[in-house]
Design an enzyme around this catalytic site. Structure first.
Site, short mmCIF file in Angstrom:
data_model
loop_
_atom_site.label_atom_id
_atom_site.label_comp_id
_atom_site.label_asym_id
_atom_site.label_seq_id
_atom_site.Cartn_x
_atom_site.Cartn_y
_atom_site.Cartn_z
N ASN A 99 0.81 -1.22 0.00
CA ASN A 99 0.00 0.00 0.00
C ASN A 99 0.84 1.27 0.00
OD1 ASN A 99 -2.54 1.54 0.33
ND2 ASN A 99 -1.63 2.04 2.31
N TRP B 95 -6.61 6.07 -6.17
CA TRP B 95 -6.07 6.92 -7.25
C TRP B 95 -6.49 8.36 -7.08
CZ3 TRP B 95 -2.17 6.69 -10.45
CH2 TRP B 95 -1.55 5.45 -10.60
C1 LIG Z 1 -3.51 3.89 -5.89
C2 LIG Z 1 -4.11 2.81 -5.01
C3 LIG Z 1 -4.86 1.78 -5.59
C4 LIG Z 1 -5.40 0.78 -4.79
N1 LIG Z 1 -6.15 -0.22 -5.39
C5 LIG Z 1 -6.71 -1.17 -4.63
C6 LIG Z 1 -7.48 -2.20 -5.22
O1 LIG Z 1 -7.70 -2.24 -6.43
N2 LIG Z 1 -7.99 -3.18 -4.40
C7 LIG Z 1 -7.81 -3.14 -3.05
O2 LIG Z 1 -8.29 -4.05 -2.36
N3 LIG Z 1 -7.11 -2.17 -2.46
C8 LIG Z 1 -6.55 -1.19 -3.20
N4 LIG Z 1 -5.80 -0.21 -2.60
C9 LIG Z 1 -5.73 -0.17 -1.14
C10 LIG Z 1 -4.56 -0.95 -0.50
O3 LIG Z 1 -3.36 -0.61 -1.14
C11 LIG Z 1 -4.73 -2.46 -0.52
O4 LIG Z 1 -6.01 -2.81 -0.07
C12 LIG Z 1 -3.71 -3.13 0.40
O5 LIG Z 1 -2.41 -2.83 -0.04
C13 LIG Z 1 -3.93 -4.63 0.41
O6 LIG Z 1 -2.95 -5.25 1.15
P1 LIG Z 1 -3.26 -5.96 2.54
O7 LIG Z 1 -4.38 -6.93 2.38
O8 LIG Z 1 -1.97 -6.47 3.04
O9 LIG Z 1 -3.74 -4.72 3.41
P2 LIG Z 1 -3.88 -4.53 4.97
O10 LIG Z 1 -3.09 -3.33 5.32
O11 LIG Z 1 -3.59 -5.76 5.72
O12 LIG Z 1 -5.41 -4.12 5.14
C14 LIG Z 1 -6.44 -5.11 5.31
C15 LIG Z 1 -7.51 -4.90 4.27
O13 LIG Z 1 -8.08 -3.60 4.37
C16 LIG Z 1 -8.40 -3.08 3.07
N5 LIG Z 1 -7.59 -1.89 2.81
C17 LIG Z 1 -6.35 -1.63 3.27
N6 LIG Z 1 -5.95 -0.41 2.87
C18 LIG Z 1 -6.95 0.10 2.14
C19 LIG Z 1 -7.15 1.33 1.45
N7 LIG Z 1 -6.22 2.30 1.44
N8 LIG Z 1 -8.29 1.51 0.77
C20 LIG Z 1 -9.26 0.57 0.77
N9 LIG Z 1 -9.13 -0.61 1.41
C21 LIG Z 1 -8.00 -0.84 2.09
C22 LIG Z 1 -8.05 -4.17 2.08
O14 LIG Z 1 -9.22 -4.93 1.83
C23 LIG Z 1 -7.02 -4.98 2.83
O15 LIG Z 1 -6.94 -6.31 2.40
C24 LIG Z 1 -5.23 0.81 -3.38
C25 LIG Z 1 -4.48 1.84 -2.82
C26 LIG Z 1 -3.91 2.82 -3.62
C27 LIG Z 1 -3.09 3.90 -2.99
#
Ligand SMILES: Cc1cc2nc3c(=O)[nH]c(=O)nc-3n(C[C@H](O)[C@H](O)[C@H](O)COP(=O)(O)OP(=O)(O)OC[C@H]3O[C@@H](n4cnc5c(N)ncnc54)[C@H](O)[C@@H]3O)c2cc1C
Length: 475
Positions: free
Chosen positions: A345, A386
């Protein structure tokens, strides 16, 4: 009285805590029959909205779902084509009396639901749509005046204050009628795609194991480690939530249980983790209320602003996509994405801000590229991320907050461990060379480009762009 009903699987590929599936089984009754169906799309080749990583994970998820259904006496039926046409055909073939499905908040999902509702009215078939992919959806989290929250922090306060439903247990038994024709389980080749990134194991059990491991080993340190891309400090479960291999209720309940076992610092980390789950729901409810977000800037001030691109570099977008910008942290992120379909992220924010604020390219280009490349591509979160990075979205921070990729590297990858993992050419380079632009203007490693731009100059240009657009509104 027993019935024959259809459960339409969309992005809810699990038998535990699946709201509509549980309702379908209950409605069918003791001797009733449930026809679980997945309708695959029939596009082939280049597609703006999905690519090999996500489709391959989808294939694995369906294969696993098929086995899970068989283990409880059911059988997954696979059809291909327009969902509503195929569902109508299946109901006519089987004499099913009702459709069950979980709601999808994105505009495409909603449009399909509306078409299905019209069909059901015409044909006299019941339609039962359920809340499932969020803990709180649509109008459940509102301001005191009953309006939609446009800013995250107050939304999250109300979100946390609402009672939380407990997850329901796995379905134990189901009967699917014999002899219903089904296509084989989909494979990548069905969409004209070939296997690319190396992706995690799909399936409900694999997702539950990922959650268990994260809660045992990492959630207590999440507050400190979540921004360090070289560490496995986050859950890496976004693809599981995207395809419904696990529900947000299961995650919330398990995290709360773990919270109770931890010391105060660890408990704070659990809250931080749950706050990310709330971001997901925040973006989903925004998209539900403002579907125009997919085309337009959330902040109306920035609608119609031009994104001219980087002067003298018509290849800038290709270099960004290919991880060839000469900014090691940006290139590492883009290469992690290409290799795994996932990106940390913190790095998503860095590369997104780089595309919009350094390369001056339209956020929609990056949004579409991410959507095609990400294993977890989620329309609402991707659009939200975005727009947040471009400075056009639901964010209290103003457009002039522009991250410096070099300072971000010093803060979040000071040893260069993440960069070296993903940028092969830089494996032998000293950490000092990764933290600042090369002083002599020469490549820091053979085959690795010099930085495509000077961050300070492009930052100024971005500030001018935004200021100029704002001023033009008053004219
Ligand atoms: C430009 C950009 C595009 C992104 N596109 C997506 C995408 O297409 N799909 C997606 O699931 N997430 C997206 N994210 C949010 C985030 O980057 C990912 O959800 C996260 O990196 C997933 O990794 P994790 O499961 O280890 O997250 P963790 O940090 O473990 O968080 C747990 C869960 O929380 C949710 N989450 C976490 N951060 C965010 C966030 N900023 N916004 C919304 N939900 C979040 C996700 O479902 C994630 O699995 C985007 C962020 C940015 C900056």
């Amino acid at each position: 009285m027993s019935k024959r009903v259809i459960h339409w699987f969309r992005r809810d590929f699990r038998i535990t805590d699946n709201t509509a599936l549980a309702a379908a089984v209950a409605a069918a009754g003791g001797d009733g029959e449930v026809i679980p169906v997945y309708v695959m799309s029939d596009w082939k080749g280049i597609h703006d909205w999905t690519g090999a990583a996500r489709q391959e994970f989808l294939c694995g998820s369906l294969a696993s779902l098929g086995k899970n259904l068989e283990a409880i006496g059911g059988r997954l039926i696979v059809r291909r084509g327009d969902a509503v046409v195929e569902l109508e055909r299946l109901a006519a073939e089987t004499g099913a009396e009702a459709f069950f499905a979980n709601r999808d908040p994105d505009p495409y999902g909603r449009a399909t639901e509306a078409r299905l509702a019209t069909l059901c009215q015409t044909k006299g078939v019941a339609l039962s749509l359920h809340k499932d992919i969020c803990i709180h959806e649509r109008d459940e989290v509102l301001t005191g005046q009953g309006t939609v929250f446009r800013v995250f922090t107050p939304y999250s306060k109300v979100w946390f204050g609402l009672p939380k439903p407990a997850p329901s247990p796995a379905i134990k038994r189901m009967k699917t009628p014999e002899g219903i024709p089904s296509l084989p389980l989909p494979q990548l080749v069905d969409w004209g795609l070939i296997s690319g990134p190396s992706i995690p194991e799909a399936g409900e059990r694999a997702a539950r194991e990922r959650l268990k491991r994260f809660l045992e080993a990492a959630v207590g340190l999440y507050g400190d480690q979540r921004d360090i891309p070289s560490l496995a400090g986050t859950a890496q479960m976004s693809q599981d939530l995207r395809f419904g291999l696990i529900s947000p209720r299961q995650i919330y309940t398990a995290a709360k249980k773990r919270e109770a076992e931890l010391a105060p610092e660890g408990r704070k980390s659990v809250m931080k983790f749950l706050t990310e789950i709330v971001w997901r729901e925040f973006y989903m409810q925004l998209l539900w209320h403002y579907p125009e977000l997919l085309e337009q800037e959330f902040n109306t001030t920035w609608r119609g602003m031009e994104w001219p691109g980087l002067k003298g570099h018509p290849d800038a977008f290709d270099r960004w996509c290919g991880g060839q910008t000469g900014f090691p942290i940006v290139d590492a992120g883009m290469r992690q994405l290409a290799a795994t379909g996932w990106m940390h992220n913190r790095v998503r924010m860095i590369v997104a801000m780089f595309l919009t604020k350094d390369l001056h390219l339209d956020w929609r280009l990056g949004e579409a590229f991410f959507m095609r490349s990400l294993i977890d591509g989620e329309i609402a979160s991707n659009n939200g991320g975005w727009q947040w990075s471009a400075g056009t979205g639901a964010d209290a921070a103003p457009y002039f907050r522009i991250q410096n990729p070099w300072s971000q590297t010093k803060r979040y990858d000071p040893e260069g461990s993440y960069i070296r993992t993903w940028v092969r050419e830089l494996r032998g380079v000293s950490k000092a060379s990764l933290l600042d632009p090369p002083a002599d203007g020469r490549p820091i490693a053979p085959g690795y480009p010099i930085p495509i731009l000077d961050h300070a100059s492009e930052r100024d240009r971005t500030l001018d762009m935004f200021a100029h657009h704002k001023a033009s509104l008053g004219r």
